[in-house]
Motif scaffolding. Sequence first.
Motif, PDB file in Angstrom:
ATOM      1  N   ALA A 111       0.838  -1.208   0.000  1.00 33.56           N
ATOM      2  CA  ALA A 111       0.000   0.000   0.000  1.00 33.56           C
ATOM      3  C   ALA A 111       0.870   1.255   0.000  1.00 33.56           C
ATOM      4  O   ALA A 111       0.618   2.206  -0.749  1.00 33.56           O
ATOM      5  N   LEU A 112       1.916   1.246   0.817  1.00 33.77           N
ATOM      6  CA  LEU A 112       2.822   2.396   0.889  1.00 33.77           C
ATOM      7  C   LEU A 112       3.527   2.637  -0.438  1.00 33.77           C
ATOM      8  O   LEU A 112       3.642   3.781  -0.889  1.00 33.77           O
ATOM      9  N   ASP A 113       4.006   1.559  -1.037  1.00 32.02           N
ATOM     10  CA  ASP A 113       4.694   1.690  -2.324  1.00 32.02           C
ATOM     11  C   ASP A 113       3.771   2.316  -3.368  1.00 32.02           C
ATOM     12  O   ASP A 113       4.167   3.218  -4.116  1.00 32.02           O
ATOM     13  N   GLN A 114       2.520   1.848  -3.405  1.00 30.53           N
ATOM     14  CA  GLN A 114       1.566   2.368  -4.387  1.00 30.53           C
ATOM     15  C   GLN A 114       1.240   3.831  -4.123  1.00 30.53           C
ATOM     16  O   GLN A 114       1.126   4.639  -5.058  1.00 30.53           O
ATOM     17  N   LEU A 115       1.085   4.192  -2.849  1.00 30.54           N
ATOM     18  CA  LEU A 115       0.809   5.597  -2.504  1.00 30.54           C
ATOM     19  C   LEU A 115       1.989   6.485  -2.881  1.00 30.54           C
ATOM     20  O   LEU A 115       1.816   7.583  -3.404  1.00 30.54           O
ATOM     21  N   LEU A 116       3.184   5.997  -2.615  1.00 33.69           N
ATOM     22  CA  LEU A 116       4.390   6.774  -2.921  1.00 33.69           C
ATOM     23  C   LEU A 116       4.504   7.023  -4.421  1.00 33.69           C
ATOM     24  O   LEU A 116       4.791   8.139  -4.856  1.00 33.69           O
ATOM     25  N   MET A 117       4.236   5.989  -5.214  1.00 32.31           N
ATOM     26  CA  MET A 117       4.330   6.137  -6.664  1.00 32.31           C
ATOM     27  C   MET A 117       3.228   7.035  -7.215  1.00 32.31           C
ATOM     28  O   MET A 117       3.445   7.811  -8.148  1.00 32.31           O
ATOM     29  N   ALA A 118       2.032   6.968  -6.618  1.00 33.20           N
ATOM     30  CA  ALA A 118       0.895   7.755  -7.116  1.00 33.20           C
ATOM     31  C   ALA A 118       0.995   9.219  -6.715  1.00 33.20           C
ATOM     32  O   ALA A 118       0.549  10.099  -7.448  1.00 33.20           O
ATOM     33  N   CYS A 119       1.569   9.489  -5.558  1.00 29.09           N
ATOM     34  CA  CYS A 119       1.523  10.849  -4.993  1.00 29.09           C
ATOM     35  C   CYS A 119       2.871  11.549  -4.987  1.00 29.09           C
ATOM     36  O   CYS A 119       3.007  12.601  -4.368  1.00 29.09           O
ATOM     37  N   HIS A 120       3.882  10.980  -5.660  1.00 26.59           N
ATOM     38  CA  HIS A 120       5.216  11.562  -5.518  1.00 26.59           C
ATOM     39  C   HIS A 120       5.344  12.961  -6.098  1.00 26.59           C
ATOM     40  O   HIS A 120       6.246  13.702  -5.740  1.00 26.59           O
ATOM     41  N   SER A 121       4.435  13.343  -6.995  1.00 26.63           N
ATOM     42  CA  SER A 121       4.526  14.688  -7.575  1.00 26.63           C
ATOM     43  C   SER A 121       3.991  15.744  -6.610  1.00 26.63           C
ATOM     44  O   SER A 121       4.237  16.920  -6.767  1.00 26.63           O
ATOM     45  N   GLN A 122       3.227  15.298  -5.610  1.00 32.06           N
ATOM     46  CA  GLN A 122       2.696  16.225  -4.604  1.00 32.06           C
ATOM     47  C   GLN A 122       3.792  16.528  -3.580  1.00 32.06           C
ATOM     48  O   GLN A 122       4.894  16.006  -3.655  1.00 32.06           O
ATOM     49  N   SER A 123       3.454  17.337  -2.592  1.00 28.52           N
ATOM     50  CA  SER A 123       4.385  17.595  -1.499  1.00 28.52           C
ATOM     51  C   SER A 123       4.284  16.425  -0.521  1.00 28.52           C
ATOM     52  O   SER A 123       3.322  16.326   0.238  1.00 28.52           O
ATOM     53  N   ILE A 124       5.262  15.525  -0.563  1.00 25.94           N
ATOM     54  CA  ILE A 124       5.134  14.279   0.212  1.00 25.94           C
ATOM     55  C   ILE A 124       6.145  14.170   1.353  1.00 25.94           C
ATOM     56  O   ILE A 124       6.317  13.105   1.918  1.00 25.94           O
ATOM     57  N   LYS A 125       6.797  15.273   1.696  1.00 27.83           N
ATOM     58  CA  LYS A 125       7.858  15.187   2.698  1.00 27.83           C
ATOM     59  C   LYS A 125       7.430  14.532   4.018  1.00 27.83           C
ATOM     60  O   LYS A 125       8.108  13.636   4.498  1.00 27.83           O
ATOM     61  N   PRO A 126       6.297  14.952   4.631  1.00 24.48           N
ATOM     62  CA  PRO A 126       5.907  14.293   5.891  1.00 24.48           C
ATOM     63  C   PRO A 126       5.606  12.805   5.697  1.00 24.48           C
ATOM     64  O   PRO A 126       5.930  11.985   6.552  1.00 24.48           O
ATOM     65  N   PHE A 127       5.020  12.464   4.553  1.00 24.31           N
ATOM     66  CA  PHE A 127       4.710  11.061   4.263  1.00 24.31           C
ATOM     67  C   PHE A 127       5.989  10.247   4.115  1.00 24.31           C
ATOM     68  O   PHE A 127       6.067   9.107   4.579  1.00 24.31           O
ATOM     69  N   VAL A 128       6.996  10.849   3.481  1.00 24.04           N
ATOM     70  CA  VAL A 128       8.267  10.153   3.276  1.00 24.04           C
ATOM     71  C   VAL A 128       8.909   9.804   4.617  1.00 24.04           C
ATOM     72  O   VAL A 128       9.509   8.737   4.762  1.00 24.04           O
TER      73      VAL A 128
END
Length: 199
Positions: free
Chosen positions: A51-68
């Motif tokens: 699930a994390l891998d898919q979210l990371l690939m789908a949302c990487h263009s957004q501001s994802i710093k806290p998620f990372v």
Amino acid sequence: DGLVKADMEKLTFYAVSAPEKLDRIGSYLAERLSRDVVRHRSGYVLIAMEALDQLLMACHSQSIKPFVESFLHMVAKLLESGEPKLQVLGTNSFVKFANIEEDTPSYHRRYDFFVSRFSAMCHSCHSDPEIRTEIRIAGIRGIQGVVRKTVNDELRATIWEPQHMDKIVPSLLFNMQKIEETDSRTGPPPSPPATDKEE
């Protein structure tokens, strides 16, 4: 039965539509994964990382710093576990992350733990030769991922510092030496034909 495709699509759509919620999603998944790692519930760990891998690939263009941050915390948990399967899973997720180009460099993020952990994996002494090889290969791939992630970043100078290179270079040489030792046991390589020597 694994990740439910329809539910994952809903979660991905929600995360893309409301990127500010990514931090909370990441924190929740990190909490669940930590609990499942401790309880040795590998099936749930696999689902959470997928699930994390898919979210990371789908949302990487957004501001994802806290998620990372949550993502890297979870990868670290897997690498720290004593289970080879989970260590390889964590490495694979880190390598996917390393291939993502982020919009802005992250000045506060450090990869010291990952350099140390991947270097240690390169020196695995697992009793099963196949598992030992799998862990060592994962360690090498992890080091490659760290270098790839940092070399194009504003932080690129840090990866070449002695405290990192003193771990990375011996780890790579150690695995090259093992290959040479194996080759030497089988005898010297056959001499090339006379026509190939000059070439």
